[in-house]
Design an enzyme around this catalytic site. Sequence first.
Site, PDB file in Angstrom:
ATOM      1  N   THR A  56       0.832  -1.210   0.000  1.00  0.00           N
ATOM      2  CA  THR A  56       0.000   0.000   0.000  1.00  0.00           C
ATOM      3  C   THR A  56       0.865   1.257   0.000  1.00  0.00           C
ATOM      4  O   THR A  56       0.597   2.211  -0.738  1.00  0.00           O
ATOM      5  CB  THR A  56      -0.937  -0.011   1.217  1.00  0.00           C
ATOM      6  OG1 THR A  56      -1.756  -1.181   1.151  1.00  0.00           O
ATOM      7  CG2 THR A  56      -1.831   1.207   1.233  1.00  0.00           C
ATOM      8  N   TYR A 119     -12.177  -4.658  -5.441  1.00  0.00           N
ATOM      9  CA  TYR A 119     -13.302  -4.006  -6.118  1.00  0.00           C
ATOM     10  C   TYR A 119     -14.511  -4.931  -6.182  1.00  0.00           C
ATOM     11  O   TYR A 119     -15.559  -4.597  -5.629  1.00  0.00           O
ATOM     12  CB  TYR A 119     -12.922  -3.504  -7.525  1.00  0.00           C
ATOM     13  CG  TYR A 119     -13.977  -2.575  -8.098  1.00  0.00           C
ATOM     14  CD1 TYR A 119     -13.984  -1.222  -7.763  1.00  0.00           C
ATOM     15  CD2 TYR A 119     -14.970  -3.045  -8.945  1.00  0.00           C
ATOM     16  CE1 TYR A 119     -14.968  -0.371  -8.252  1.00  0.00           C
ATOM     17  CE2 TYR A 119     -15.948  -2.206  -9.449  1.00  0.00           C
ATOM     18  CZ  TYR A 119     -15.942  -0.864  -9.102  1.00  0.00           C
ATOM     19  OH  TYR A 119     -16.906  -0.038  -9.578  1.00  0.00           O
ATOM     20  N   TYR A 145      -2.002 -11.230   1.322  1.00  0.00           N
ATOM     21  CA  TYR A 145      -2.122  -9.893   1.914  1.00  0.00           C
ATOM     22  C   TYR A 145      -3.608  -9.649   2.157  1.00  0.00           C
ATOM     23  O   TYR A 145      -4.398  -9.552   1.216  1.00  0.00           O
ATOM     24  CB  TYR A 145      -1.520  -8.866   0.947  1.00  0.00           C
ATOM     25  CG  TYR A 145      -1.502  -7.428   1.408  1.00  0.00           C
ATOM     26  CD1 TYR A 145      -1.895  -7.031   2.684  1.00  0.00           C
ATOM     27  CD2 TYR A 145      -1.059  -6.441   0.538  1.00  0.00           C
ATOM     28  CE1 TYR A 145      -1.857  -5.711   3.068  1.00  0.00           C
ATOM     29  CE2 TYR A 145      -1.017  -5.110   0.900  1.00  0.00           C
ATOM     30  CZ  TYR A 145      -1.416  -4.744   2.169  1.00  0.00           C
ATOM     31  OH  TYR A 145      -1.384  -3.419   2.542  1.00  0.00           O
ATOM     32  N   LYS A 173       0.027 -11.703   5.545  1.00  0.00           N
ATOM     33  CA  LYS A 173       0.173 -10.383   6.146  1.00  0.00           C
ATOM     34  C   LYS A 173      -1.219  -9.856   6.431  1.00  0.00           C
ATOM     35  O   LYS A 173      -2.033  -9.702   5.512  1.00  0.00           O
ATOM     36  CB  LYS A 173       0.905  -9.429   5.196  1.00  0.00           C
ATOM     37  CG  LYS A 173       1.082  -8.050   5.807  1.00  0.00           C
ATOM     38  CD  LYS A 173       0.866  -6.940   4.821  1.00  0.00           C
ATOM     39  CE  LYS A 173       0.779  -5.619   5.573  1.00  0.00           C
ATOM     40  NZ  LYS A 173       0.437  -4.495   4.697  1.00  0.00           N
TER      41      LYS A 173
END
Length: 303
Positions: A56, A119, A145, A173
Amino acid sequence: MAYHDPGAADPLSIHGVVPPTVTAFHEDESVDYEQTAAHARFVVDGGAHGVFPLGTNGEFPLLTPDEKQGVVEAVVDEIDGDVPVIAGVGAPSTRETVAHAEHAEAAGADGIVVVTPYYYPLDHEAYLEHYERVAAATDLPIYIYHIPSKTGNAIPRSTLAALAEIDSIVGLKDSSKDVPWLAQSIDAHSELTFLAGSDSLLFTGLEIGCSGMVSAVANVFPELVVELYEAYDEGDEARARELQSEVYDVRDALKTGGAYMSGVKTALKLRDFDAGPLRSPLRLKDDESTAELEAELEGLGLL
């Protein structure tokens, strides 16, 4: 053997501090690959145990496929085996994720981080097919993730149990901030490596069985987060807890007057590391917020 050791399934034994390194840009917002690589070196010089480009903080959704591949190549070439490079390859489509995974392997990355597709909502079979196809395309170890606040997709623990059966999936993660979900997932899958993905829960993550942390604060102050990890690892939980409190203060300062990521790049500039702007529509802090951030960090003794 500490409870927060990496999972037995993880060939890289990922542990400690793994910053989600930034993507640097020139003033025209084109990628500055040299400075992107230099940031990875900056955190490794600060004691980081691994690097995670294209998370990110690396602004990966704002990059083109070619730019993402260029970032992976630049970071892998710079780090050159000094610590593991686990490259972000996630994309909304399985097709693009597979392409990035194949490229990361060819570029010499040590592992890949695959964010849940975002999305569109996913069901159980969609998760399985996605990760199975990525696993079939590469021999690299895969770290899931999990960041449902950004992707809109939270992995049910029953689905995680099925994903854990895929041989290449070796870790996760977690940035959900859902401590019961994370704690129960660790209990159920001790063979996997778990990484705490929120600066608010670094100490907590270690306490419940994470082997390390992906920390945005470590992008700016790797020494601080490394000291927290090392204190915990050496059994000094009181010191680790104190350092978590310092991380809270830094985290609050970085959020002053805008988005967390603008705080990271602005604070890097205050440490004389210029990673350039963020890519629009994201933006750096204005002069007033920067001055406030500088005062807060000076007050914490970090500048």
